[in-house]
Design a protein around this motif. Structure first.
Motif, PDB file in Angstrom:
ATOM      1  N   PHE A  99       0.848  -1.191   0.000  1.00 45.64           N
ATOM      2  CA  PHE A  99       0.000   0.000   0.000  1.00 45.64           C
ATOM      3  C   PHE A  99       0.884   1.241   0.000  1.00 45.64           C
ATOM      4  O   PHE A  99       2.055   1.182   0.400  1.00 45.64           O
ATOM      5  N   ASN A 100       0.342   2.343  -0.478  1.00 46.18           N
ATOM      6  CA  ASN A 100       1.069   3.606  -0.544  1.00 46.18           C
ATOM      7  C   ASN A 100       0.496   4.587   0.466  1.00 46.18           C
ATOM      8  O   ASN A 100      -0.712   4.610   0.708  1.00 46.18           O
ATOM      9  N   THR A 101       1.381   5.419   1.025  1.00 44.28           N
ATOM     10  CA  THR A 101       0.917   6.461   1.945  1.00 44.28           C
ATOM     11  C   THR A 101       0.721   7.793   1.233  1.00 44.28           C
ATOM     12  O   THR A 101       0.415   8.797   1.875  1.00 44.28           O
ATOM     13  N   SER A 102       0.927   7.800  -0.097  1.00 50.99           N
ATOM     14  CA  SER A 102       0.624   8.976  -0.911  1.00 50.99           C
ATOM     15  C   SER A 102       0.409   8.513  -2.342  1.00 50.99           C
ATOM     16  O   SER A 102       0.695   7.358  -2.682  1.00 50.99           O
ATOM     17  N   SER A 103      -0.075   9.395  -3.187  1.00 49.72           N
ATOM     18  CA  SER A 103      -0.341   9.035  -4.577  1.00 49.72           C
ATOM     19  C   SER A 103       0.937   8.936  -5.400  1.00 49.72           C
ATOM     20  O   SER A 103       0.946   8.334  -6.476  1.00 49.72           O
ATOM     21  N   ASN A 104       2.015   9.510  -4.895  1.00 49.68           N
ATOM     22  CA  ASN A 104       3.279   9.494  -5.634  1.00 49.68           C
ATOM     23  C   ASN A 104       4.433   9.234  -4.670  1.00 49.68           C
ATOM     24  O   ASN A 104       5.207  10.139  -4.343  1.00 49.68           O
ATOM     25  N   PRO A 105       4.571   8.000  -4.186  1.00 44.26           N
ATOM     26  CA  PRO A 105       5.600   7.698  -3.189  1.00 44.26           C
ATOM     27  C   PRO A 105       7.008   7.908  -3.741  1.00 44.26           C
ATOM     28  O   PRO A 105       7.276   7.605  -4.907  1.00 44.26           O
ATOM     29  N   THR A 106       7.886   8.421  -2.888  1.00 43.38           N
ATOM     30  CA  THR A 106       9.263   8.693  -3.288  1.00 43.38           C
ATOM     31  C   THR A 106      10.247   7.681  -2.715  1.00 43.38           C
ATOM     32  O   THR A 106      11.435   7.744  -3.029  1.00 43.38           O
ATOM     33  N   ARG A 107       9.770   6.797  -1.863  1.00 47.07           N
ATOM     34  CA  ARG A 107      10.623   5.749  -1.294  1.00 47.07           C
ATOM     35  C   ARG A 107       9.801   4.475  -1.135  1.00 47.07           C
ATOM     36  O   ARG A 107       8.568   4.506  -1.153  1.00 47.07           O
ATOM     37  N   ALA A 108      10.493   3.351  -0.953  1.00 44.95           N
ATOM     38  CA  ALA A 108       9.821   2.070  -0.759  1.00 44.95           C
ATOM     39  C   ALA A 108      10.459   1.346   0.423  1.00 44.95           C
ATOM     40  O   ALA A 108      11.686   1.378   0.605  1.00 44.95           O
ATOM     41  N   ILE A 109       9.614   0.707   1.233  1.00 46.08           N
ATOM     42  CA  ILE A 109      10.097  -0.044   2.400  1.00 46.08           C
ATOM     43  C   ILE A 109       9.514  -1.452   2.359  1.00 46.08           C
ATOM     44  O   ILE A 109       8.296  -1.636   2.280  1.00 46.08           O
ATOM     45  N   ILE A 110      10.385  -2.437   2.405  1.00 49.37           N
ATOM     46  CA  ILE A 110       9.983  -3.833   2.491  1.00 49.37           C
ATOM     47  C   ILE A 110      10.005  -4.225   3.961  1.00 49.37           C
ATOM     48  O   ILE A 110      11.020  -4.034   4.645  1.00 49.37           O
ATOM     49  N   ALA A 111       8.891  -4.760   4.473  1.00 46.72           N
ATOM     50  CA  ALA A 111       8.779  -5.129   5.889  1.00 46.72           C
ATOM     51  C   ALA A 111       8.670  -6.642   6.019  1.00 46.72           C
ATOM     52  O   ALA A 111       7.744  -7.258   5.478  1.00 46.72           O
ATOM     53  N   LEU A 112       9.607  -7.245   6.741  1.00 51.17           N
ATOM     54  CA  LEU A 112       9.690  -8.702   6.872  1.00 51.17           C
ATOM     55  C   LEU A 112       9.261  -9.150   8.266  1.00 51.17           C
ATOM     56  O   LEU A 112       9.834  -8.720   9.271  1.00 51.17           O
ATOM     57  N   HIS A 113       8.283 -10.026   8.321  1.00 52.01           N
ATOM     58  CA  HIS A 113       7.775 -10.540   9.594  1.00 52.01           C
ATOM     59  C   HIS A 113       8.751 -11.535  10.224  1.00 52.01           C
ATOM     60  O   HIS A 113       9.729 -11.966   9.600  1.00 52.01           O
ATOM     61  N   GLY A 114       8.468 -11.918  11.451  1.00 49.58           N
ATOM     62  CA  GLY A 114       9.286 -12.885  12.158  1.00 49.58           C
ATOM     63  C   GLY A 114       8.820 -14.310  11.932  1.00 49.58           C
ATOM     64  O   GLY A 114       7.909 -14.585  11.138  1.00 49.58           O
ATOM     65  N   TRP A 115       9.455 -15.230  12.653  1.00 50.91           N
ATOM     66  CA  TRP A 115       9.137 -16.661  12.547  1.00 50.91           C
ATOM     67  C   TRP A 115       7.678 -16.912  12.932  1.00 50.91           C
ATOM     68  O   TRP A 115       7.187 -16.357  13.905  1.00 50.91           O
ATOM     69  N   THR A 116       7.006 -17.728  12.157  1.00 48.22           N
ATOM     70  CA  THR A 116       5.585 -18.101  12.288  1.00 48.22           C
ATOM     71  C   THR A 116       4.645 -16.942  11.967  1.00 48.22           C
ATOM     72  O   THR A 116       3.454 -17.028  12.219  1.00 48.22           O
ATOM     73  N   GLY A 117       5.174 -15.865  11.396  1.00 44.92           N
ATOM     74  CA  GLY A 117       4.314 -14.759  10.986  1.00 44.92           C
ATOM     75  C   GLY A 117       3.667 -15.033   9.639  1.00 44.92           C
ATOM     76  O   GLY A 117       3.831 -16.114   9.049  1.00 44.92           O
ATOM     77  N   ASP A 118       2.948 -14.034   9.134  1.00 44.19           N
ATOM     78  CA  ASP A 118       2.342 -14.154   7.811  1.00 44.19           C
ATOM     79  C   ASP A 118       2.267 -12.773   7.167  1.00 44.19           C
ATOM     80  O   ASP A 118       2.839 -11.800   7.674  1.00 44.19           O
TER      81      ASP A 118
END
Length: 204
Positions: A7-26
């Motif tokens: 999802f985007n926090t604006s209509s024209n995002p200038t950066r990207a963040i990949i978020a990785l869950h922990g063990w047994t997450g989804d």
């Protein structure tokens, strides 16, 4: 097949963040975290680990020290995500990875083996299992990636000394690295979300 939410926090995002869950997450595990941090003009990508955990949920690494570890699919997920982001027009220095626990382990192990640098990584409550191999496998082309290690002083699942040792390893290799030890257990300490936000925004 990769399972991923974004999802985007604006209509024209200038950066990207990949978020990785922990063990047994989804795929939903990091939702509360990314919504709490509230970083503007950002595209968030939340992938799900490719291996099925022995318990409920999913895992980025599967196996044991005796049988060996599977992780290629996890590395491929990150490579594909970063490649797609670059194709979308994001610069490498505008791409970040934040990982919790096992996701933090993956973040560190993946980053040091790449032939490129990104804006930064934020491994929270992670560890480096094979430290000698870590030092051997690192590539100098990844060294411009900034690193913000975070760990709870009260963490009984992954002891805080693991992030202290990670700090020393990254520092010895010449990375720009900082470490924050917070008075919490095995969790992402949102009390320092301002520091996380500054780390990302100031680099972008």
């Amino acid at each position: 097949m990769m399972i991923c939410n974004s999802f985007n926090t604006s209509s024209n995002p200038t950066r990207a963040i990949i978020a990785l869950h922990g063990w047994t997450g989804d795929v939903h595990s990091m939702d509360p975290v990314v919504k709490s941090i509230k970083i503007p003009n950002t595209k968030w990508i939340l992938p799900q680990a490719p291996y099925i955990s022995e318990k409920q949920g999913f895992t980025w690494f599967q196996g044991s020290d005796e049988t060996g570890w599977l992780y290629k699919k996890s590395f491929n997920i990150l490579s594909n995500l970063i490649e797609n982001l670059v194709k979308e027009g994001f610069n490498y220095n505008d791409i970040f990875i934040i990982g919790f626990s096992q996701g933090a382990c993956l973040t560190k192990e993946y980053l040091i083996r790449q032939s490129f640098s990104i804006g930064g990584i934020i491994p929270v409550a992670g560890f480096i299992r094979y430290k000698e191999k870590f030092l051997k496998d690192y590539t100098s082309k990844s060294k411009n990636t900034r690193i913000f290690l975070i760990h709870g002083k009260k963490d009984k699942v992954v002891l805080p000394i693991e992030s202290e040792q990670s700090y020393n390893l990254f520092n010895s290799l010449g990375y720009s690295v900082q470490l924050a030890l917070e008075p919490v257990g095995h969790k992402i300490p949102l009390r320092i979300k301002d520091e996380i936000r500054r780390f990302i925004i100031n680099q972008s």
